[in-house]
Design a protein around this motif. Structure first.
Motif, short mmCIF file in Angstrom:
data_model
loop_
_atom_site.label_atom_id
_atom_site.label_comp_id
_atom_site.label_asym_id
_atom_site.label_seq_id
_atom_site.Cartn_x
_atom_site.Cartn_y
_atom_site.Cartn_z
N ARG A 102 -1.98 8.79 -1.99
CA ARG A 102 -2.29 8.00 -3.18
C ARG A 102 -1.11 8.23 -4.11
N GLU B 182 -0.09 8.10 -10.73
CA GLU B 182 -0.18 7.11 -11.81
C GLU B 182 1.13 7.04 -12.59
N GLY C 112 -0.98 4.67 -8.41
CA GLY C 112 -2.38 4.91 -8.08
C GLY C 112 -2.90 4.28 -6.81
N VAL C 113 -2.08 3.57 -6.05
CA VAL C 113 -2.59 2.91 -4.85
C VAL C 113 -2.34 3.77 -3.60
N LEU C 114 -3.11 3.48 -2.55
CA LEU C 114 -2.88 4.14 -1.27
C LEU C 114 -1.60 3.59 -0.66
N ASN D 137 -10.94 0.47 3.94
CA ASN D 137 -10.92 1.08 2.61
C ASN D 137 -10.59 0.03 1.54
N PRO D 138 -11.49 -0.19 0.60
CA PRO D 138 -11.24 -1.20 -0.44
C PRO D 138 -10.08 -0.83 -1.38
N LYS D 139 -9.68 0.44 -1.38
CA LYS D 139 -8.57 0.86 -2.24
C LYS D 139 -7.21 0.73 -1.55
N ALA D 140 -7.22 0.34 -0.27
CA ALA D 140 -5.97 0.13 0.46
C ALA D 140 -5.46 -1.28 0.19
N PRO D 141 -4.25 -1.42 -0.37
CA PRO D 141 -3.73 -2.75 -0.66
C PRO D 141 -3.43 -3.52 0.63
#
Length: 150
Positions: free
Chosen positions: A24, A27, A34-36, A125-129
């Motif tokens: 991750r 920030e 902040g992204v994976l 994973n919803p946090k993976a772009p």
């Protein structure tokens, strides 16, 4: 960097058995905070050298997560994008096999978390772009081809 034509970036899809090393981004990062993401970074301006992409990537991996990868780098893809500061970035991705060390957040200004995740965990994973998922699909295809030849 003084107004370059392009910033050259390298990144690694590092695998160990059936998992990939995913970070991750801090920030504090300029681009995609902040992204994976995969581990990687810029090729630094310095004197000419052989294997500049591979050496830069090994340096970034060690600086960011403190591990070693094998010397067998397998090309995945190249792409380009415009950074948040307006620079054109040429990005080159490689598949790398984990060799040694315990992954950790060495550079807190660059990496806030480190995880070994399965291919399916990353894709769901919803946090993976979307760009990470697209790169991982290509990396998995290369990994399966490489594993067949071993």
């Amino acid at each position: 960097m003084s107004n370059p034509l392009y910033v050259i970036n390298v990144e690694a899809a590092i695998y160990r058995e059936d998992k990939y090393l995913i970070i991750r981004r801090s920030e504090k990062e300029e681009h995609a905070p902040g992204v994976l993401s995969l581990v990687g970074g810029k090729v630094e301006e310095k004197i000419a050298e052989n294997n500049v992409l591979e050496n830069s990537l090994k340096r970034e991996i060690l600086e960011e997560v403190g591990i070693e990868v094998s010397n067998a780098f397998h090309y995945i893809e190249s792409n380009s994008f415009v950074s948040d500061k307006g620079y054109m970035v040429v990005n080159i991705g490689f598949l790398c096999k984990y060799e040694s060390g315990e992954p950790k957040c060495v550079s807190k200004d660059e990496v806030s978390e480190v995880h070994w995740m399965s291919y399916d965990e990353i894709l769901s994973n919803p946090k993976a772009p979307s760009w990470l998922k697209a790169s991982l699909k290509k990396a998995e295809s290369v990994r399966l081809r490489v594993e067949k030849t071993i």
